[in-house]
Scaffold this active site. Structure first.
Site, PDB file in Angstrom:
ATOM      1  N   HIS A   1      -2.798  61.042  78.012  1.00 23.50           N
ATOM      2  CA  HIS A   1      -1.341  61.101  77.894  1.00 23.50           C
ATOM      3  C   HIS A   1      -0.839  59.688  78.170  1.00 23.50           C
ATOM      4  CE1 HIS A   1      -2.310  65.168  79.486  1.00 23.50           C
ATOM      5  NE2 HIS A   1      -1.278  65.600  78.811  1.00 23.50           N
TER       6      HIS A   1
ATOM      7  N   ASP B   1      -0.711  58.833  81.782  1.00 25.03           N
ATOM      8  CA  ASP B   1      -1.983  58.784  82.532  1.00 25.03           C
ATOM      9  C   ASP B   1      -2.461  57.350  82.670  1.00 25.03           C
ATOM     10  OD1 ASP B   1      -2.107  61.562  82.189  1.00 25.03           O
ATOM     11  OD2 ASP B   1      -3.528  61.428  80.524  1.00 25.03           O
TER      12      ASP B   1
HETATM   13  C1  XUL Z   1      -2.276  71.641  80.180  1.00 27.63           C
HETATM   14  C2  XUL Z   1      -3.138  70.996  79.199  1.00 27.63           C
HETATM   15  C3  XUL Z   1      -2.785  69.600  78.821  1.00 27.63           C
HETATM   16  C4  XUL Z   1      -2.994  69.290  77.382  1.00 27.63           C
HETATM   17  C5  XUL Z   1      -2.482  67.944  76.954  1.00 27.63           C
HETATM   18  O1  XUL Z   1      -2.650  72.934  80.514  1.00 27.63           O
HETATM   19  O2  XUL Z   1      -4.113  71.548  78.750  1.00 27.63           O
HETATM   20  O3  XUL Z   1      -3.484  68.734  79.623  1.00 27.63           O
HETATM   21  O4  XUL Z   1      -4.334  69.371  77.036  1.00 27.63           O
HETATM   22  O5  XUL Z   1      -1.146  67.764  77.219  1.00 27.63           O
END
Ligand code: XUL
Ligand code: CO
Length: 447
Positions: free
Chosen positions: A107, A110
């Site tokens: 993300h 992150d």
């Molecule tokens: C949350 C989840 C996230 C997604 C990406 O449950 O799985 O980490 O994979 O936003």
């Protein structure tokens, strides 16, 4: 090797993880995942396309609602947040290389600290993306997918694309625009939309129809933007039924397909299916894969597992041979994941505080998937289950069954057939227990 790891290793006591085969006693070795083993002209590494989730592996600290983090990493220090982020990224790429993962996922927030303004956040992100580019080049590790964190910052407490305040929707759009730019910059092969807080807690304050319309408009705007910058990666929806909101709009794959079709988005999206999200929705992992595959929309996997006794997203590493074999049968039958891969969206348990634990977790996950891949290939090659299913539907292969499938027979014709020719159907066994016993034969290696 990455620039800074020339001077410093963050995992000096841990060697690059090698394949040693099922008989090894070495816990820091693969038993089933031999990246160079060839299957149908492709290495296992290319088949599996394993990926490390940055948020869990390098931002997870073991916190839970009852207490703060327990996991302390040696690289978490430096003169400011951006330089800490760079050092952390050096450690991350050293880990990717040592575990032998060909991909990573992240993300935006992150990898780089959020600033006081969007412009500052973008600047921080640019600094880390430049660093990631160097590290990708040095290690050969590639980006499976990028995404935007539209759920942690308090501004997103009532959603992002579905927020009741247009100002927040605009902010979310700006953030996704940048996240798409950097995903493209790093050669990302997919872009993921997980619903974050796109859902609601109570209809007393929510216009459900309007929020869904906004999500549709938001995804169209994302597609338009991707087109304008020439981003060729696959767009993926990651369904989840609940958590953080009580009612998430992308509940499961089936409701995701209905949503995409309603807003004429179905041609542009596939699904990123997460094991623990499937089980939270009351489905098996394999069910979600089959529903996506049936629609030609199987994209990628977030590999993890829930806990049978807990009703939340525990994001554990999965070592369940049966569950993964069944999933792999459906994935292989569907022709694989294309530009997708198996991303370990899984975290260490709170007391698993050692650096070695990070290796044990991923070794176990990779081995479990590799073993499942091989077992599933044996199952498909034997064709026992396929034949059983084909036989079960054989009455639709010819005659009136085939005509019905083609839409040639209506109720009147079918009634006439029963009254004049067919009479009472003869019950046929589903043979479930027999089939489960045959599955056990494959799982135990006795066939
Ligand atoms: C949350 C989840 C996230 C997604 C990406 O449950 O799985 O980490 O994979 O936003
Ligand atoms: Co996920």
């Amino acid at each position: 090797m990455p620039r800074s790891s020339k001077s410093k290793s963050w995992f000096p006591k841990i060697p690059a993880i090698a394949y040693e085969g099922a008989g090894t006693k070495n816990p820091l070795a693969f038993r089933h995942y031999n990246p160079d083993e060839m299957f149908d002209g492709k290495s296992l590494k290319e088949h599996m396309r394993f990926s490390i989730a940055y948020w869990h592996a390098f931002r997870g600290v073991g916190s839970d609602p009852f207490g703060p983090g327990t996991i302390v990493r040696p690289w978490e220090s430096g003169k400011d947040a951006v330089s800490v982020a760079k050092t952390r990224m050096d450690a991350a790429f050293e880990f990717f290389a040592k575990i032998g993962a060909p991909f990573w996922c992240f993300h935006d927030r992150d990898i780089a600290p959020e600033g006081k303004t969007l412009a500052q956040s973008n600047k921080n992100l640019d600094a880390l993306v430049a660093h990631a580019k160097d590290l990708q080049k040095a290690t050969g590790v590639k980006l499976l997918w990028g995404t935007a964190n539209l759920f942690s910052n308090p501004r997103f407490m009532c959603g992002a694309a579905t927020n009741p305040d247009a100002h927040v929707v605009a902010y979310a759009a700006a953030q996704v625009k940048k996240a798409m730019d950097v995903t493209q910059e790093l050669g990302g092969e997919n872009y993921v939309f997980w619903g974050g807080r796109e859902g609601y807690e109570t209809l007393l304050n929510t216009n459900l129809k309007r929020e869904q319309d906004h999500l549709g408009a938001f995804l169209h705007a994302a597609l338009d933007y991707a087109k304008s910058i020439g981003f060729k990666g696959q767009f993926l929806i990651e369904p989840k039924p609940k958590e953080p909101t009580k009612h998430q709009y992308d509940f499961d794959v089936a409701s995701g397909i209905a949503f995409l079709r309603t807003y004429k988005l179905e041609k542009y999206f596939k699904f990123n299916i997460e094991t623990n999200h499937a089980t939270l929705a009351g489905h098996t992992f394999q069910h979600e894969i089959e529903v996506a595959a049936a629609a030609g929309m199987l994209g990628s996997i977030d590999a993890n597992a829930g806990d049978l006794l807990l009703g939340w997203d525990t994001d554990q590493f999965c070592t369940d041979h049966r569950e993964l074999t069944l999933a792999m049968v459906s994935i292989l039958r569907a022709g694989g994941l294309g530009t997708g891969g198996f991303n370990f969206d899984a975290k260490l348990r709170r007391p698993s505080i050692d650096l070695e634990d990070l290796f044990h977790a991923h070794i176990g996950g990779m081995d479990a998937y590799a073993l499942a891949f091989k077992t599933a290939r044996r199952i498909l090659a034997d064709g026992l289950f396929e034949k059983n299913v084909a036989d079960r539907y054989a009455s639709f292969d010819s005659g009136y069954g085939k005509d019905f499938e083609k839409g040639k027979l209506g109720f009147k014709e079918l009634e006439k057939l029963v009254l004049t020719q067919l009479g009472e159907p003869k019950p046929q066994s589903g043979r479930q227990e027999y089939l489960e016993n045959r599955l056990a034969d494959y799982l135990t290696g006795s066939v």
